[in-house]
Structures are given as C-alpha cells and as structure tokens.
Motif scaffolding. Structure first.
Motif, PDB file in Angstrom:
ATOM      1  N   ASN A   3       0.690  -1.614   0.009  1.00 37.71           N
ATOM      2  CA  ASN A   3       0.318   0.162   0.176  1.00 37.71           C
ATOM      3  C   ASN A   3       0.658   1.229  -0.327  1.00 37.71           C
ATOM      4  OD1 ASN A   3      -2.220  -1.084   0.225  1.00 37.71           O
ATOM      5  ND2 ASN A   3      -1.863  -2.130   2.122  1.00 37.71           N
ATOM      6  N   LYS A 470      -4.940   2.426   5.081  1.00 38.00           N
ATOM      7  CA  LYS A 470      -3.384   1.454   4.939  1.00 38.00           C
ATOM      8  C   LYS A 470      -2.520   1.872   5.005  1.00 38.00           C
ATOM      9  CE  LYS A 470      -7.322  -2.546   3.692  1.00 38.00           C
ATOM     10  NZ  LYS A 470      -7.341  -3.647   3.374  1.00 38.00           N
ATOM     11  N   ASN A 474       0.574   1.004   7.859  1.00 44.79           N
ATOM     12  CA  ASN A 474       1.582   0.667   7.138  1.00 44.79           C
ATOM     13  C   ASN A 474       3.341   1.550   7.511  1.00 44.79           C
ATOM     14  OD1 ASN A 474       0.386  -1.857   6.493  1.00 44.79           O
ATOM     15  ND2 ASN A 474       0.270  -1.476   4.232  1.00 44.79           N
TER      16      ASN A 474
END
Length: 587
Positions: A3, A470, A474
């Motif tokens: 991502n 996301k 991350n």
C-alpha cells in the motif's frame, strides 16, 4: 509494503502514458489557469447580465466596466496564473507582462493567447534563473532578478503583439466560424456524444476550458450570450440518472441518490453522479441521450448564458442567464433531465440487485477519486519507501496544496499522535512548492514525478487517495519507534456531522450513521448535524467533507476529525463502528 508503493506500469502504452492521461494533463493545466480566476469570470458575468443595455438593470455607467474587464482583466489574470504555475510569483509577473502584448495586438478577447504567453514567460524566466544560479556577484542579485524579468517579458510582449496575437486571432476566428457552422446546421447537439462520457472520465477540463470557454466568451461579447457555456455545465443529464436510482434503484444506491440529487443539482458538484454510471456503464446512454435532447432544445430555442457557469449548479445557471432568456434554458435542462431519466430508468430497473451491489457503488466512488487525481497530471512510477530513521518533516503534496492534501495531513498527524510519535512535523503544500527540507512526501500517483523533481532527496510515497488509511498504518509500522499496540478507541458521547450550511447533506450522514450504530447495538451515542462553524464544543468525533477539515479542526481542536468523500460513505462508517466494537471487547 504494497500500500506504500505502486507497481511500475508494465506495458509500453502505460509507460508512455495513455492518450487519456495526456489529454487529462493538458486539461488539468488549462483548468489550473482558469479555475482560480472563476470568481473574476462570475463578477464579469453578473455585471454583464445586470447592466448592459439589454440586461436586467440597464445602467450606462456600470456598463463601462464590461469591456475593460473582459479585454484586460480576465486575460491578464489567466496569464499571471499560467506563469505562476510554472515558476511562482516571478513567473506570474512575467506572464502578465507577456500577456499584455497579445491583448493589445489582437481585436478579440485573448484567453487563448494568455494561456500561451503566461506559461511561456514563466518557463523562460525559470530557465534563465537556473542558468545563472550561483553566478551572480554578491550585491547584484536584485538588479539581475528585476531586469531579467523586465527584459525577457518585454521581449515576449513585443513578440506577442507582433506574431502570437495575430496568429491566435486567426485560429479563434476559424474555431468560431466552425462552431457557428455546426450550430447553424443543427449538428451541435451531437457533441453530447463526446462531452458526457468525457465528464465521467474527467476529461471535461480539456474540452470546457480549452475550447468551449474561449468560443463562448467571443460569442457572448458579440451577441450577449452563448450556448457553449451550457454544453458541459448542464446539470440535466446527471439529474436524470440520479432520479432513476432514487425511484427504481436498490440498496445503498437507492438510499444515497436523493442526497446526491441535492448536491449535484443545487450544489453543482457533478462528479457525485459519476460513480453511479461507473458501476453500470450502460447508463452512459442515459446521459448522452439527455445531453443530445437538451442541446437540441437549446439550439432550437436560442438558449445561452452570458458567462461561464462554475460550478454547474442550477442556481449558477439562473444567475448567468440573460434577461428574457431564462425560460429556454430551464426548458432545455428539463427536457434533458426527462430524457435521461426515461432511458436510465429502463437500465436501472433491468439491473439485477445482488449483495455485491453496495460494494460496487463504494468501489466506483473510490475509482472516481483515483480518476480525479489522474486528471491532474501524468501517472508516474512510484518509489518504495524504506525508512531508516525518524523524519523531522513530512509533507502532503497535491496539485493546489489545499483541500485534499490538508485532509491527509490531518489524518496522518492523528495516527502519529495515537501511536505516541510527537516529534514529526506534518504539513501540506502544493507539489511545486514542497519545502527543500522535506524528508517524506505523500502524494498522488499522478504527481509522484513532479514531487521527485522538486525534492530529489526525499522519499516519495504514493497513495491512490489521501484517505488511504492502510498506507499510513503501514508507514507508521516502519518507523523506528515503540508504538502502543491496540491503542484504545474511546466510545464518544457526541458525534457531529458538519457541512457548510449544516442542512441537507450532513443530515443524511447523521441518519445513516445513527441507523448503523443502532443495528450494531451501540446505544448511548448522540449523533447530530451542524454547520461547520457551529459544531458544539463537547463534540468528540466530527465527520465532515474533505474541504472542511481545517475549519472543523479550528472550531473543535480537541475533537477527532474524520474526513469523508461524501456523507454517504458507508465504508468509512462501517470501519469506524468496527473500531468502536473492538474497543468494547477489549475493555
């Protein structure tokens, strides 16, 4: 890190950019020169509609403003903005000086000339400054800087007066003659076959600001109105699609359509109906049919507006209508709406409803956000983030450095705070003005290449949109810091939906979330709606539109601000409710 990074395009066509991407980039650049100055266009349009001899309130004195505004003010603003896009204020000043040459050198309004000379002047000054960087003796910087603008832009003004102005005049006359010929043979309505799909694909800026506006301005200057201001801004075809869903749709598409009607028809935000078409592309037949019918009615009745209409709201259309010319405009919009509704209704009723239909609408909304980002520039290969140290400055960069990047900034700052990381400064900026000391830059895929050229030593992290949780999660996981796991999510006592007026759209979101909370068994949480400037001080969570995040945070600085693409964003509400229920389980 899927991502955080994007795969490099594999095919040769993707590597060199599709035709659509190139047209989008061109249209986005044109829009970048025109859109910041729409207020000036509207001011000129209102003065024209009111005070010309055939206006609503004829006034010979005020009428004297009309010609100077359209001849000098508007082209100069476009030229300045075009130069500024290329090279900041220096480029803008050079662009304005160069533009005056084409204005004086041509008998017609020089919008096209301004779109050429402004960026050209900014580019030349930028190249000159780069060539002499570090070579100016100390104490001579101001002399060189000022005289370089004066000399180069003065030369460009002379060239514009002698060559560019006459050339653009010839081109404009040819385009105007072609447009008039197409109108006279009643073939103009067929242009909807191109315009309506182009809108859904965000190619409308290239068509509207590159072709329709210059032709429309020339016609309006000559005869007081132009049909070309109606071809792209007509809200009728989109209204027909939304009404078809409101009456015959199912699931989320049906419940969300009435609110979308208000936003589209009265707010002028046409992109709200794009997801409904993307989830069922056959509905292009509806908007094309409605567009042809509306344009045919405009041609037959002699409808036209006095100036460009932005946004495409029925209110803006009415305000830009000439005296005695309102009925043909409203009649054409009504005809387009009815035709679009009839065609779309058949398609919607024949479409089988499945459990995946609601997800399809949500996916289509995400696709629209991605396509809008792509319309601002050429897609670039993303870089992969490899974090080796804690950065001191993170920048969110978008084309204008306003709403969308500010949203991402707010979202990441809160996530960093929840993770116990407080030493990182997070800011937002236009992509061309990213600070030199930025170490991490979050930007859209379409702007990665430009961001990398501005800050070559920074790590560029691309996201599909600035609400990509996301990607941020991350990224935070890669930071060399001790982060609390399962940080508690407090059950709020008051959730507020805030919009500009605190009426229709925020009330829709309030109703939707209240029902979801009830279905999830979460009681005791008060949900209200309010204008963004009147959010109650005890609000703990605020859902608001992306463009209002900063104002909401200024009103209730201690509240959690959750931005949404629109107030019918089911995925955001579902994710929020999941986080609340998880907290209750852990507690």
């Amino acid at each position: 890190m899927e991502n955080i990074s994007s795969a490099v395009a594999a095919s040769g066509a993707q590597k060199h950019g599709s035709a659509k991407a190139h047209v989008q980039k061109f249209g986005g650049f044109l829009a970048g020169m025109v859109m910041p100055n729409i207020g000036a266009f509207i001011a000129w349009g209102l003065i024209t509609a009111l005070f010309i001899p055939t206006g609503w309130l004829p006034n010979p004195s005020f009428n004297k403003l009309v010609t100077p505004m359209i001849t000098y003010l508007l082209p100069l603003l476009i030229g300045y903005t075009g130069g500024k896009i290329i090279y900041g204020t220096r480029g803008g000043v050079a662009g304005a000086i160069a533009t005056i040459g084409v204005i004086i050198g041509s008998p017609i309004t020089m919008f096209l000339g301004a779109m050429i000379m402004g960026p050209l002047a900014g580019y030349i000054i930028k190249r000159f400054d780069k060539a002499i960087d570090g070579k100016i003796p100390a104490g001579f910087e101001m002399l060189v800087n000022n005289f370089s603008i004066g000399i180069f832009s003065g030369i460009l003004a002379l060239l514009g007066f002698s060559f560019v102005g006459p050339f653009v005049t010839t081109v404009s006359d040819a385009l105007g003659a072609a447009a008039q010929w197409i109108t006279n043979i009643h073939m103009l309505p067929l242009i909807a076959i191109l315009v309506e799909p182009a809108k859904v694909l965000f190619l409308n800026n290239a068509i509207n600001h590159g072709i329709f506006d210059p032709i429309g301005i020339a016609q309006a200057k000559a005869v007081g109105k132009s049909i070309f201001f109606l071809l792209e801004t007509d809200p009728g075809p989109g209204l027909g699609v939304l009404l078809a869903y409101a009456f015959f749709g199912k699931g989320t598409a049906k419940t969300s359509a009435p609110g979308a009607v208000l936003i589209h028809f009265f707010g002028g935000i046409h992109e709200i109906y794009f997801p409904y078409i993307l989830m069922n592309p056959l509905l292009l037949l509806g908007v094309i049919g409605g567009g042809i019918a509306a344009d045919f009615t405009f041609v037959v009745t002699g409808a036209g507006l006095v100036a460009t209409c932005s946004p495409g709201s029925i209110i803006a259309v009415i305000l830009m209508s000439p005296k005695g010319g309102l009925f043909p405009i409203l009649f054409g919009i009504a005809v387009g709406s009815v035709v679009s509704f009839l065609i779309s209704s058949v398609i919607v009723k024949r479409s089988a409803y499945t459990e995946d239909a609601d997800q399809a609408l949500s996916d289509a909304q995400s696709k629209v956000s991605q396509m809008k980002a792509e319309s601002k520039g050429k897609a670039a290969a993303a870089t992969t983030a490899t974090v080796s140290k804690m950065p001191s400055l993170i920048i969110f960069a978008c084309d204008a450095g306003m709403g969308s990047s500010a949203m991402g900034e707010t979202l990441l700052r809160k996530k960093l705070k929840d993770a116990g990381i407080t030493e990182i400064e997070v800011r937002h900026s236009p992509v061309n003005e990213i600070p030199a000391d930025a170490e991490i830059v979050f930007t859209q895929q379409s702007l990665a290449e430009r961001a990398a050229s501005v800050v070559p030593n920074a790590t560029i992290i691309t996201v599909n949109n600035f609400l990509d949780n996301k990607a941020y999660d991350n990224y935070i996981a890669t930071l060399p810091a001790q982060q609390p796991k399962d940080a508690p999510v407090k059950i709020p006592d008051l959730i507020v939906f805030a919009c500009d007026a605190g009426m229709g759209s925020s009330a829709m979101g309030e109703t939707l979330l209240r029902k979801k909370l009830k279905d999830a068994g979460l009681t005791g949480i008060e949900v209200k709606h309010a204008p963004v400037n009147e959010i109650p001080a005890n609000a703990e969570v605020v859902f608001t539109q992306q463009s209002l995040v900063e104002r909401a945070a200024g009103t209730v600085p201690n509240a959690t601000i959750i931005p949404v693409n629109n107030f019918l964003d089911n995925k955001t509400y579902d994710a929020y409710i999941v986080s609340l229920k998880e907290h209750m389980v852990h507690a």
